[in-house]
Design an enzyme around this catalytic site. Structure first.
Site, PDB file in Angstrom:
ATOM      1  N   HIS A  58       0.812  -1.218   0.000  1.00  0.00           N
ATOM      2  CA  HIS A  58       0.000   0.000   0.000  1.00  0.00           C
ATOM      3  C   HIS A  58       0.844   1.266   0.000  1.00  0.00           C
ATOM      4  O   HIS A  58       0.397   2.312  -0.490  1.00  0.00           O
ATOM      5  CB  HIS A  58      -0.919   0.016   1.224  1.00  0.00           C
ATOM      6  CG  HIS A  58      -2.006  -1.015   1.166  1.00  0.00           C
ATOM      7  ND1 HIS A  58      -2.811  -1.308   2.228  1.00  0.00           N
ATOM      8  CD2 HIS A  58      -2.411  -1.837   0.161  1.00  0.00           C
ATOM      9  CE1 HIS A  58      -3.665  -2.261   1.895  1.00  0.00           C
ATOM     10  NE2 HIS A  58      -3.443  -2.598   0.645  1.00  0.00           N
TER      11      HIS A  58
ATOM     12  N   PHE B 120      -1.542  -8.003   4.902  1.00  0.00           N
ATOM     13  CA  PHE B 120      -0.165  -7.523   4.783  1.00  0.00           C
ATOM     14  C   PHE B 120      -0.012  -6.221   4.002  1.00  0.00           C
ATOM     15  O   PHE B 120       0.971  -6.029   3.280  1.00  0.00           O
ATOM     16  CB  PHE B 120       0.714  -8.614   4.150  1.00  0.00           C
ATOM     17  CG  PHE B 120       0.433  -9.989   4.668  1.00  0.00           C
ATOM     18  CD1 PHE B 120       0.581 -10.274   6.014  1.00  0.00           C
ATOM     19  CD2 PHE B 120      -0.017 -10.992   3.828  1.00  0.00           C
ATOM     20  CE1 PHE B 120       0.292 -11.538   6.511  1.00  0.00           C
ATOM     21  CE2 PHE B 120      -0.309 -12.254   4.307  1.00  0.00           C
ATOM     22  CZ  PHE B 120      -0.154 -12.526   5.656  1.00  0.00           C
ATOM     23  N   CYS B 121      -0.974  -5.315   4.147  1.00  0.00           N
ATOM     24  CA  CYS B 121      -0.919  -4.031   3.442  1.00  0.00           C
ATOM     25  C   CYS B 121      -0.718  -4.227   1.945  1.00  0.00           C
ATOM     26  O   CYS B 121      -0.012  -3.458   1.281  1.00  0.00           O
ATOM     27  CB  CYS B 121       0.190  -3.138   4.006  1.00  0.00           C
ATOM     28  SG  CYS B 121      -0.039  -2.696   5.728  1.00  0.00           S
ATOM     29  N   ALA B 122      -1.356  -5.282   1.416  1.00  0.00           N
ATOM     30  CA  ALA B 122      -1.290  -5.576  -0.016  1.00  0.00           C
ATOM     31  C   ALA B 122      -2.628  -6.182  -0.431  1.00  0.00           C
ATOM     32  O   ALA B 122      -2.691  -7.278  -0.978  1.00  0.00           O
ATOM     33  CB  ALA B 122      -0.142  -6.528  -0.313  1.00  0.00           C
TER      34      ALA B 122
END
Length: 443
Positions: free
Chosen positions: A121, A363-365
């Protein structure tokens, strides 16, 4: 049990830390969450302790300690630049972390930006005020390169921002080839090296990339510093990232308005008192890793990651996540799903019952997890310098037990997180003063 570590690798702080389990036992902590934040190297902690007695203002003090600290900061800048292969005319700007570094670059880009949909992100979200186009990665690296060629031809971006290694699967992309493709299309390239730099040599000049960002807390220097390294022209022309003292040559007030002459980068973007300890810690980590980043580090991590992947593949109901079947390399980051159990419950049980620290979530993805799992959470185990074969084997055995028998304790969801109920462990062992009245306290 004492951790058996390779004598060729730098020591980390806390490698023999013991943690409590819900059944009352204590075990050596298996830290398999280095991709989120890695522990400090012992050499880093020692150097910070050496610097502390001299701590003083930087750049604007005449006192002896101030002069020493100014020298330390600029020496750290040069050390970090050498470690990542900066060119002689590149600039090294200290930031808070990779997210901050990419946000700084976003203010400097003079045109559209292109990214892949598998990015963290920090890279996907930085360009909110800039024309931004997202290219869907292919199922193979070859297909992804073709998609990038098409995207570069269609959108004509000023910048291509790409990850060095996926923070979800550990897979790398052929950066040299990507740089060649982008430059042929007239675009510069920024590399998110947050997950790559702790595991592999990153040489900005050799890659031919234009910018590189990384975080100290992933590079065994968790003291609040990161860097943006790259070409000066855009950074000198950009508005100050953090306006304030130290970023200006002069300020005047005329007719009630300020008239400011800004310094060039890096000072232009480092307003206020710099994070000296973060900078010297990051430089100390670079010095410690320099002799081993080409040999001992990748050899150690490839062996352990292969052991981990082979062990998990043999557990029924466990599925490893991968973007491609032709990635040129994978760093020691392994994400997986357990078909019969929620990822958060798996992670909570690994911690509470086995003393193993992993990550769960997306996981910020999120766009990447949408592709790989249909948007479901996953579990991620990531290895660093302190990882051992015993850690890997403990994880594989623990996951196999969870699949076969389920958790051995009771768990519930609180605020979206799985937690043991009850949890007899002291979760605030370093607290100063009383714990009474703290929200969420079981005792």
């Amino acid at each position: 049990m004492t951790a058996v570590l390779s004598p060729a690798l730098p020591l980390t702080v806390g490698a023999d830390l013991e943690v409590p389990l819900v059944d009352g036992r204590r075990v050596r902590y298996a830290d398999l969450d280095a991709a989120a934040s890695a522990p400090p190297l012992q050499a880093v902690a020692d150097h910070v302790a050496e610097v502390l007695p001299y701590y003083a203002s930087v750049h604007r003090g005449a006192g002896y300690t101030s002069r020493v600290c100014t020298s330390l900061l600029e020496s750290a800048r040069a050390t970090v630049g050498r470690f990542v292969g900066a060119r002689t005319d590149d600039v090294v700007v200290f930031t808070r972390n990779t997210t901050d570094a990419v946000a700084l670059l976003a203010r400097a880009v003079p045109g559209p930006v292109l990214t892949l949909d598998l990015e963290h992100h920090a890279t996907l979200l930085a360009w909110r005020h800039t024309p931004h186009h997202v290219v869907a990665a292919g199922d193979t690296v070859r297909g992804t390169l073709d998609a990038l060629r098409d995207g570069l031809r269609t959108h004509r971006p000023a910048l291509l921002a790409v990850t060095g290694a996926s923070n979800v699967t550990g897979e790398t992309l052929p950066l040299t080839t990507i740089v060649e493709i982008a430059h042929a299309a007239g675009a510069r390239v920024a590399v998110d090296a947050a997950q790559l730099a702790p595991h592999r040599r990153v040489d900005l000049a050799a890659l031919g990339a234009d910018y590189l960002a990384l975080s100290g807390h992933k590079l065994y220097a968790p003291y609040g510093a990161g860097v943006l390294v790259g070409r000066r022209d855009w950074l000198d022309a950009a508005p100050a990232h953090l306006a304030g003292g130290g970023a200006v040559r002069s300020v005047a007030v005329t007719d009630g308005e300020t008239d400011t002459a800004w310094l060039p980068a890096p000072q232009r973007h480092e307003g206020g008192t710099p994070n000296l300890l973060g900078a010297v810690a990051l430089a100390a980590a670079c010095r410690a890793l320099e002799p081993v980043i080409d040999s001992a580090v990748p050899a150690h991590e490839r062996e352990l990651a292969a052991r981990l992947r082979a062990g998990l593949v043999d557990v029924p109901g466990v599925r490893l996540l991968e973007c491609f079947d032709d990635a040129p390399d994978q760093v020691a980051v392994v994400a997986f799903e357990v078909e019969t159990l929620p990822a958060g419950l798996v992670a909570a049980a690994l911690s509470a019952e086995h003393g193993i620290g992993v990550r769960d979530g997306r996981f910020c993805a999120h766009p990447l997890l949408d592709r790989l799992t249909g948007g479901r959470d996953a579990v991620r185990a990531s290895l660093g310098l302190a990882g051992t074969a015993d850690d890997v084997d403990r994880l594989v055995v623990a996951v196999a037990q969870l699949v076969a028998r389920g958790p051995g304790w009771t768990y519930a969801q609180r605020d979206g997180r799985w937690v043991p109920t009850p949890d007899p462990r002291d979760l605030d062992p370093l607290a100063v003063g009383t714990r009474e009245g703290l929200p969420g306290c079981d005792r």
